[in-house]
Design an enzyme around this catalytic site. Sequence first.
Site, PDB file in Angstrom:
ATOM      1  N   ASP A 125       0.766  -1.273  -0.155  1.00  0.00           N
ATOM      2  CA  ASP A 125       0.085  -0.096  -0.183  1.00  0.00           C
ATOM      3  C   ASP A 125       1.010   1.173  -0.091  1.00  0.00           C
ATOM      4  O   ASP A 125       1.711   1.443   0.796  1.00  0.00           O
ATOM      5  CB  ASP A 125      -0.943   0.065   1.195  1.00  0.00           C
ATOM      6  N   HIS A 169      -7.526   9.487  -1.755  1.00  0.00           N
ATOM      7  CA  HIS A 169      -7.143   9.475  -0.611  1.00  0.00           C
ATOM      8  C   HIS A 169      -7.741  10.048   0.784  1.00  0.00           C
ATOM      9  O   HIS A 169      -7.999   9.386   1.752  1.00  0.00           O
ATOM     10  CB  HIS A 169      -5.596  10.154  -0.749  1.00  0.00           C
ATOM     11  N   TYR A 202       2.796  10.084  -0.060  1.00  0.00           N
ATOM     12  CA  TYR A 202       4.000   9.669   0.559  1.00  0.00           C
ATOM     13  C   TYR A 202       5.442  10.023   0.332  1.00  0.00           C
ATOM     14  O   TYR A 202       6.292   9.935   0.706  1.00  0.00           O
ATOM     15  CB  TYR A 202       4.081   8.194   0.927  1.00  0.00           C
ATOM     16  N   LYS A 212      -2.752   5.812  -4.138  1.00  0.00           N
ATOM     17  CA  LYS A 212      -4.001   6.842  -3.769  1.00  0.00           C
ATOM     18  C   LYS A 212      -3.885   8.132  -4.451  1.00  0.00           C
ATOM     19  O   LYS A 212      -2.851   8.714  -4.739  1.00  0.00           O
ATOM     20  CB  LYS A 212      -4.039   7.108  -2.329  1.00  0.00           C
TER      21      LYS A 212
HETATM   22  P1  NDP Z   1       0.836   1.527  11.845  1.00  0.00           P
HETATM   23  O1  NDP Z   1      -0.203   1.137  12.868  1.00  0.00           O
HETATM   24  O2  NDP Z   1       1.011   0.289  10.778  1.00  0.00           O
HETATM   25  O3  NDP Z   1       2.296   1.539  12.640  1.00  0.00           O
HETATM   26  C1  NDP Z   1       3.441   1.413  12.181  1.00  0.00           C
HETATM   27  C2  NDP Z   1       4.385   1.898  13.315  1.00  0.00           C
HETATM   28  O4  NDP Z   1       4.623   0.594  14.169  1.00  0.00           O
HETATM   29  C3  NDP Z   1       5.774   2.151  12.998  1.00  0.00           C
HETATM   30  O5  NDP Z   1       6.352   3.025  14.004  1.00  0.00           O
HETATM   31  C4  NDP Z   1       6.636   0.780  12.932  1.00  0.00           C
HETATM   32  O6  NDP Z   1       8.072   1.029  13.177  1.00  0.00           O
HETATM   33  C5  NDP Z   1       5.781   0.223  14.186  1.00  0.00           C
HETATM   34  N1  NDP Z   1       5.704  -1.382  13.904  1.00  0.00           N
HETATM   35  C6  NDP Z   1       5.694  -1.949  13.003  1.00  0.00           C
HETATM   36  N2  NDP Z   1       5.488  -3.325  13.249  1.00  0.00           N
HETATM   37  C7  NDP Z   1       5.594  -3.324  14.589  1.00  0.00           C
HETATM   38  C8  NDP Z   1       5.544  -4.664  15.439  1.00  0.00           C
HETATM   39  N3  NDP Z   1       5.100  -5.757  15.283  1.00  0.00           N
HETATM   40  N4  NDP Z   1       6.020  -4.327  16.754  1.00  0.00           N
HETATM   41  C9  NDP Z   1       6.136  -3.036  17.252  1.00  0.00           C
HETATM   42  N5  NDP Z   1       6.025  -2.067  16.645  1.00  0.00           N
HETATM   43  C10 NDP Z   1       5.744  -2.200  15.189  1.00  0.00           C
HETATM   44  O7  NDP Z   1       0.850   2.876  11.132  1.00  0.00           O
HETATM   45  P2  NDP Z   1       0.484   3.393   9.897  1.00  0.00           P
HETATM   46  O8  NDP Z   1      -0.034   4.841  10.371  1.00  0.00           O
HETATM   47  O9  NDP Z   1       1.815   3.407   9.198  1.00  0.00           O
HETATM   48  O10 NDP Z   1      -0.490   2.600   9.080  1.00  0.00           O
HETATM   49  C11 NDP Z   1      -0.170   1.686   8.215  1.00  0.00           C
HETATM   50  C12 NDP Z   1      -0.357   2.010   6.909  1.00  0.00           C
HETATM   51  O11 NDP Z   1      -1.620   2.308   6.388  1.00  0.00           O
HETATM   52  C13 NDP Z   1       0.452   3.117   6.345  1.00  0.00           C
HETATM   53  O12 NDP Z   1       1.921   2.893   6.307  1.00  0.00           O
HETATM   54  C14 NDP Z   1      -0.105   3.525   4.997  1.00  0.00           C
HETATM   55  O13 NDP Z   1       0.233   2.660   3.956  1.00  0.00           O
HETATM   56  C15 NDP Z   1      -1.734   3.388   5.346  1.00  0.00           C
HETATM   57  N6  NDP Z   1      -2.356   4.627   5.803  1.00  0.00           N
HETATM   58  C16 NDP Z   1      -3.273   5.171   4.994  1.00  0.00           C
HETATM   59  C17 NDP Z   1      -4.040   6.290   5.404  1.00  0.00           C
HETATM   60  C18 NDP Z   1      -5.082   6.775   4.628  1.00  0.00           C
HETATM   61  O14 NDP Z   1      -5.357   7.862   4.471  1.00  0.00           O
HETATM   62  N7  NDP Z   1      -5.568   6.156   3.448  1.00  0.00           N
HETATM   63  C19 NDP Z   1      -3.717   6.980   6.493  1.00  0.00           C
HETATM   64  C20 NDP Z   1      -2.617   6.286   7.414  1.00  0.00           C
HETATM   65  C21 NDP Z   1      -2.091   5.155   7.081  1.00  0.00           C
HETATM   66  P3  NDP Z   1       9.141   0.093  12.288  1.00  0.00           P
HETATM   67  O15 NDP Z   1       8.935   0.737  10.817  1.00  0.00           O
HETATM   68  O16 NDP Z   1      10.336   0.849  13.078  1.00  0.00           O
HETATM   69  O17 NDP Z   1       8.779  -1.191  12.754  1.00  0.00           O
END
Ligand code: NDP
Length: 324
Positions: free
Chosen positions: A57, A123, A62, A90
Site C-alpha cells: 500500500d 485518499h 508519501y 491513492k
Molecule cells: P501502523 O499502525 O502500521 O504502525 C506503524 C508503526 O509501528 C511504525 O512506527 C513501526 O515502526 C511500528 N511497528 C511495526 N510493526 C511493529 C511490531 N510488530 N511491533 C512494534 N512496532 C511495530 O501505522 P501507519 O499509520 O503507518 O499505518 C499503516 C499503513 O496504512 C500506512 O503505512 C499507510 O500505508 C496506510 N495509511 C493510510 C492512510 C489513508 O489515509 N488512507 C492513513 C494512514 C495510514 P518500524 O517501521 O520501525 O517497525
Amino acid sequence: MAQTHQLPAQGQADHQGFKLLSGRTIPRVGLGTWKSGSKASDAVSTAIIEAGYRHVDTASQYGIEKEVGQGLRAAMKAGIERKDLFITSKLWCTDLSADRVRVALKNTLQDLQLDYLDLYLIHWPFRLKGGAHKPPEAGEVLDFDMEGVWREMEQLVKDGLVRDIGVCNFTLKKLDKLLQIAQTKPSVCQMEMHPGWRNDKMLEACKKNGIQVTAYSPLGSQDHGRDLIHDLTVTKVANKLNKTQGQILVKWALQRGTSVIPKSTNAERIGENMQVFGFEIPEEDFRALSSIRDQRRVVDGEDLFVNKSHGPYRSTADLWDNED
Ligand code: NDP
C-alpha cells in the site's frame, strides 16, 4: 531475520485473500509504506521476497513511489510475477478533480514502474489547492466534485489502467452519496481501524454493501500516534497466546474481516506482522480487545483540512460529518 525465511503458511485456507465485488482478491495482510522514507525500497523487497507479502500500500502523497517502485522491481527480478502482486496507490487531494485523475494515475504508474494498479483509492474526500499549507489557509480547501472524479476513476478501470477502485476516510454520509452515483461500486474502503478506534459503523455499512474494508494504522500508527503495542489488554492477550502485540493487533483486524496493512521498515517486524496465520484469538480475548473504552482517531485530518476561522471545515467533527 530468522523468521522471515519461514514463509507464511502459503496455501492454508486462512491465508487466502478477501474477495472483492469485482471478483478479484485482496491479500489479507499488506505492507504499509507511509513515512518509510528512503527505507521504502528495502522494506518492499524484503516484505515480498522474504516475508511472503503480496500487497503493498502506497500513495503519491508519501513521496516515496519511486523507492517503492525500485523495491517492486527487485522483487520481480527475484522471480515474483507482477500478476501475483497487489499494488495499491491513492489519488491525492490536489488532484481531486475530474481533469486531474488520469494525469495523477499516470505519474504514479511511472514512479512505480508499473503499467497498471490493482487498486486506486481516493485518499481523502477533500480537495486542496496546489501548495496548500498545513493547516490550510483561507481558500485552500475547495469543493470536491465526487461524481466527476468517480466517473474518471471508473474510466481508468474500463481502460485497464486500474483493476479496482475505492475510497479512504469516508463517512456514512459520503459513502451513501457515492453509492447513489456510482456505476462501478467502490471495491474497497480504507479506514483507520484498531482496538482504540473500532469505527464499527463504517465497518457495518461497508459489509452491508459488499465493500471490503482495509484497516489502516492497525498498530496505532507512530510518532503522534497511539501506543497500542504497550496497551495492557493487547499485552495480556499477546502473553496468553504467546504472540507479539503486533501479531495480536494484526490478527484482531483479520478476525473482524478487514484486510490490514501494518507498516514497518524493520525486517524482523515485517516478518513478524505476517506470521499471523494458524492461530485464532479466542472469543473472550477478542471481546476484551473490542471493548477498549478510550475510542479516538489517530489520523483525524485536522492539520490538513481544518481552518478554524475560515472553514469550510472548522473542526474535525465537520470533516467527519458529525458522525462520531
Ligand atoms: P501502523 O499502525 O502500521 O504502525 C506503524 C508503526 O509501528 C511504525 O512506527 C513501526 O515502526 C511500528 N511497528 C511495526 N510493526 C511493529 C511490531 N510488530 N511491533 C512494534 N512496532 C511495530 O501505522 P501507519 O499509520 O503507518 O499505518 C499503516 C499503513 O496504512 C500506512 O503505512 C499507510 O500505508 C496506510 N495509511 C493510510 C492512510 C489513508 O489515509 N488512507 C492513513 C494512514 C495510514 P518500524 O517501521 O520501525 O517497525
